[in-house]
Design a protein around this motif. Structure first.
Motif, PDB file in Angstrom:
ATOM      1  N   ASN A  79       1.072  -1.188  -0.191  1.00  0.00           N
ATOM      2  CA  ASN A  79      -0.028  -0.118   0.018  1.00  0.00           C
ATOM      3  C   ASN A  79       0.941   1.144   0.145  1.00  0.00           C
ATOM      4  O   ASN A  79       0.205   2.079  -0.516  1.00  0.00           O
ATOM      5  N   LEU A  83       0.825   4.179  -3.305  1.00  0.00           N
ATOM      6  CA  LEU A  83       0.335   5.301  -2.703  1.00  0.00           C
ATOM      7  C   LEU A  83       1.146   6.893  -2.860  1.00  0.00           C
ATOM      8  O   LEU A  83       1.382   6.957  -3.324  1.00  0.00           O
ATOM      9  N   GLY A 137       1.371   7.503  -6.363  1.00  0.00           N
ATOM     10  CA  GLY A 137       0.007   7.906  -7.139  1.00  0.00           C
ATOM     11  C   GLY A 137      -0.901   6.931  -7.593  1.00  0.00           C
ATOM     12  O   GLY A 137      -2.181   7.343  -8.378  1.00  0.00           O
ATOM     13  N   ILE A 142      -3.176   4.741  -6.290  1.00  0.00           N
ATOM     14  CA  ILE A 142      -4.022   5.058  -5.597  1.00  0.00           C
ATOM     15  C   ILE A 142      -4.461   6.471  -4.067  1.00  0.00           C
ATOM     16  O   ILE A 142      -3.376   6.798  -4.199  1.00  0.00           O
ATOM     17  N   ASP A 143      -5.707   6.890  -4.063  1.00  0.00           N
ATOM     18  CA  ASP A 143      -5.578   7.645  -3.126  1.00  0.00           C
ATOM     19  C   ASP A 143      -5.885   6.488  -1.967  1.00  0.00           C
ATOM     20  O   ASP A 143      -5.132   7.428  -0.520  1.00  0.00           O
ATOM     21  N   HIS A 144      -6.351   5.789  -1.594  1.00  0.00           N
ATOM     22  CA  HIS A 144      -6.719   5.606  -0.603  1.00  0.00           C
ATOM     23  C   HIS A 144      -6.291   4.153   0.024  1.00  0.00           C
ATOM     24  O   HIS A 144      -5.896   3.167  -1.324  1.00  0.00           O
TER      25      HIS A 144
END
Lengths: 368, 437
Positions: B284, B288, B291, B293-295
């Motif tokens: 994760n 992240l 960039g 994924i946002d969450h």
């Protein structure tokens, strides 16, 4: 064979290998510089010991290996970059490579289905192929239920059923016992004659090569040592390798004394002078030569002024003939193959005996 | 002679045969006897060699499984606590199912309460009765407690009245119906419950919708096992093919890679996955950072976590049978296919794939069977919703000590696996699955 007319181009050859080289590791050449023309309809055998490059050559023809350098042409068109499945050559593998999950009929139908033939065409061609190799009752059997000879026939039929111009065979009889092998040699030869197909046949068995082939290419360390019809290979070998590889030969070392045209006189290390046909002559100051004489070309006789002398060392009984071991004066052994007659039976081991040969039967090569 | 044969016949089979063969004229028989006698010693030795394993298998495998079958239907609790009451009830059956039992049954029940061998026996019976209807535990335990102290109103006329005074429910026909149903030595109760069914007056019926859990649980277990084994096949097939083609050095490396989960402790392995997959874990964080994924993606303590970790652990069960089969497919089959004009893809579909079918069958089946019984991993990396049958079997065994339910669920699991095994054996052949061909 509608392509017969096609293939008769200017060179007359169906397949040409031009300056083909092959290396597996980028360091050593398995095939050094191969030039070979294969004529339409001929039975060409690539003969050689293991590692001589004969199988590599076949694999390059089939498209399973690509030449490192050089080109392969078929009917004038380069094919070295054509993938195997588009070369249209039939192939018979050493272990037959019959698909074990398909019946005999399905194995035979496989190449036809790949070519998009319809069901009726497939059926009629499979039927003809099965008749050709006389396996009528075996159609629905699995390959594992067949004997070695039957599997061999199916493999042959499968390689021929789609009527390829060329059939490649990679030691196809290697797994069979002697009697069956001789029978299959005859069958393959018959099929070749009947269908007029071009066959490139790889084997290490010289007997097989001599009995079946129109031409034999003897491979030695990545080169063709000699190519020619069986008679010229056996009777007129161009170098000592071919002379000893094909058939049996006694090798006697010596030095060149004199030349009389083709005939040369050699002082042998065994202590006598003999005559033979000069094939390759020593270069420069060296006079070292080898005289090769086949066991069946040596005649035994009582000792007289026309004969050489040696001691009878041993006799090996082989039914229809005898193999005599003669001990020369420098302790070299000379093998003589002779008919099994009364005169020979009367001789004892350790006895001195005379022998001779016709100069035209002995061949003299520069020592390499 | 006949007598002698008889006498020895019980002791030694071999001797019986040799004596009887004297009468037989055919020399084939004497040959068979001679063969039998000459190989007798060898046979004994091989039997002796087999004996330890046979004994081990019987004691530690066959016997427990048999006991599990027995536990799934055995129902001794009420019989142990109230033997005379149940006997009397059988001797003097009530007129119909809604009627109360006779007074003699109440007398016997009272005596059973007074003579109860131990508190534990009554407790077991209370627990068993409670499965029929919650609340019965209090009824039984309270009654037992009352009988241990001097009776509140010993002047009451009958056992029936005394019992009713302790708890009114003793004179409710519903209680006695449930009592009767829970009393036989053997009951289909657990097996039916494992299939979300129950016994009623009218016969077998589904339980109330709110209480249906086990069928869903079984389907969920099989679904997870199926998806895991398909994922293993999808990942394992190219991996096994690569292993076959790889150079010896690379082959060792690939082999180590696939065997690694076997050699790591279960907890270390699972913890590692939690570290990698959690919200602030490596994956994760990287996603992240770049960039993508946002969450944070929820990848653990849910279904995807169960799949990821189980596929990792079970991959060897798929890869090794596949490797074993592929290793024995000679490379010249694909060459032959090409020489016959087949494009490599068609050759793969028509020649290579069919020849690997046995490996696909046995590998996937093995993965499936192991996955269906998985229990620790889903417990550790799944949420409450991903728990499989194995979890509930362990729950009933360890937490509520409900052996009947644990055994019944175990039987459901075994039956599902057996059905799938038989289907596969029918489709692929039993010898292929066992890897014998």
């Amino acid at each position: 064979m509608n392509s017969l007319a096609h293939s008769l181009d200017s060179s007359g050859a169906l397949i040409d290998l031009n300056h083909v080289q092959k290396s597996y590791d980028g360091k050593t050449l398995i095939i050094k510089d191969l030039n070979l023309s294969i004529a339409q309809g001929e039975f060409l055998t690539l003969l050689g010991a293991s590692g001589s490059g004969k199988t590599t050559t076949l694999m390059m023809l089939a498209g399973f290996e690509t030449p490192t350098r050089g080109e392969i042409r078929m009917m004038g068109k380069p094919i070295q970059n054509v993938p195997a499945h588009r070369r249209g050559m039939g192939m018979v593998f050493q272990n037959y490579a019959l698909f074990p999950h398909m019946t005999v009929a399905e194995n035979l139908a496989y190449p036809l289905k790949m070519r998009g033939l319809n069901r009726i065409e497939v059926q009629s061609k499979v039927k003809r192929a099965i008749e050709m190799v006389q396996l009528h009752d075996m159609q629905q059997r699995r390959p594992t239920e067949l004997s070695g000879g039957q599997q061999q026939r199916v493999a042959l039929a499968r390689a021929m059923v789609f009527e390829p111009q060329v059939i490649l065979m990679d030691e196809p009889l290697g797994a069979l016992d002697k009697n069956l092998r001789e029978h299959m040699q005859y069958e393959i030869k018959q099929l070749h004659r009947r269908l007029g197909v071009t066959v490139v046949y790889v084997t290490h068995d010289q007997g097989e090569a001599l009995t079946m082939s129109d031409r034999v290419a003897v491979f030695h360390q990545g080169d063709i040592a000699q190519i020619g019809d069986p008679v010229s290979l056996y009777e007129h070998p161009e170098n000592a390798y071919v002379a000893t590889f094909i058939g049996e030969n006694n090798v006697l070392r010596g030095s060149l004394v004199a030349r009389h045209g083709h005939e040369v006189e050699v002082a042998l290390d065994a202590g006598f002078e003999a005559r033979g046909m000069g094939v390759t002559m020593p270069i420069g100051a060296s006079k070292k030569v080898e005289l090769l004489i086949r066991p069946e070309n040596i005649r035994l006789s009582p000792i007289n002024q026309n004969s050489y002398q040696a001691t009878l060392a041993d006799r090996v009984y082989l039914g229809d003939h005898l193999r005599i071991h003669l001990k020369l004066d420098n302790d070299d052994t000379l093998i003589v193959k002779t008919a099994n007659d009364e005169a020979i039976k009367g001789l004892n081991n350790g006895q001195r005996i005379g022998f001779s040969w016709r100069p035209e039967d002995a061949r003299v090569f520069a020592q390499g | 002679m006949t007598e002698a044969r008889f006498e020895y016949g019980f002791i030694k089979v071999g001797f019986t045969m040799s004596v009887s063969s004297i009468d037989a004229p055919a020399c084939v028989d004497t040959l068979a006897v001679a063969h039998y006698q000459s190989s007798r010693r060898k046979r004994w030795v091989s039997m002796l060699l087999l004996l330890p394993l046979l004994a081990y298998t019987c004691v530690f495998f066959a016997l427990p499984i048999g006991m599990m079958f027995y536990r799934a239907v055995s129902n001794p609790e009420l019989l142990q606590a109230f033997p005379t009451a149940i006997r009397t009830m059988v001797d003097e059956p009530a007129k119909d199912s809604t009627a109360l039992p006779t007074d003699r049954v109440f007398d016997a029940l009272e005596q059973d309460f007074i003579n109860a061998p131990s508190n534990a026996v009554i407790g077991e019976a209370a627990r068993r009765l409670n499965y029929e209807n919650s609340g019965y535990r209090f009824l039984v335990m309270n009654t037992a407690r009352t009988y241990r102290t001097p009776l509140a109103n010993p002047e009451s006329q009958s056992a029936r009245e005394r019992l009713a005074a302790i708890d009114e429910r003793w004179i409710s026909p519903q209680v006695w119906e449930d009592f009767r149903r829970a009393s036989p030595a053997y009951t289909p109760y657990y097996l039916l419950a494992a299939l979300d069914l129950k016994q009623t007056d009218q016969g077998v019926a589904p339980v109330e919708e709110s209480q249906r859990v086990y069928l869903d649980l079984t389907f969920k277990t099989l679904k997870i096992a199926l998806i895991v084994s398909l994922l293993c096949l999808l990942l394992g097939f190219p991996f096994a093919a690569l292993m076959v083609k790889a150079s010896p050095a690379l082959q060792v490396l690939l082999f180590l890679a696939v065997m690694l989960p076997f050699w790591t402790s279960l907890l270390a392995r699972t913890t590692a996955w939690i570290v990698v997959l959690q919200d602030k874990g490596i994956v994760n964080t990287l996603l992240l950072r770049f960039g993508l994924i946002d969450h944070p993606l929820p990848m653990i303590f849910n279904l995807s976590g169960v799949y990821i970790v189980m596929v990792h652990i079970l991959l060897p069960f798929s890869v090794l049978p596949l490797y074993n089969v592929m290793k024995n497919i000679p490379p010249h089959f694909m060459r032959a296919s090409a020489s016959l004009g087949a494009h490599p893809i068609r050759g793969f579909m028509q020649v290579y794939l069919p020849l690997t079918l046995t490996g696909i069958g046995s590998g996937t089946l093995l993965t499936f069977i192991v996955a269906a019984g998985y229990y620790v991993t889903p417990t550790l990396v799944g949420s409450a919703r991903e728990q499989m049958l194995g979890y509930f079997i362990a729950f009933y065994t360890n937490t509520t000590v409900n052996w009947g339910m644990a055994s019944a669920l175990g039987l459901v699991l075994i039956s599902c696996v057996m059905v799938i095994y038989l289907l596969a054996a029918r489709l692929v052949g039993i010898r292929q699955i066992a890897g014998l061909r």
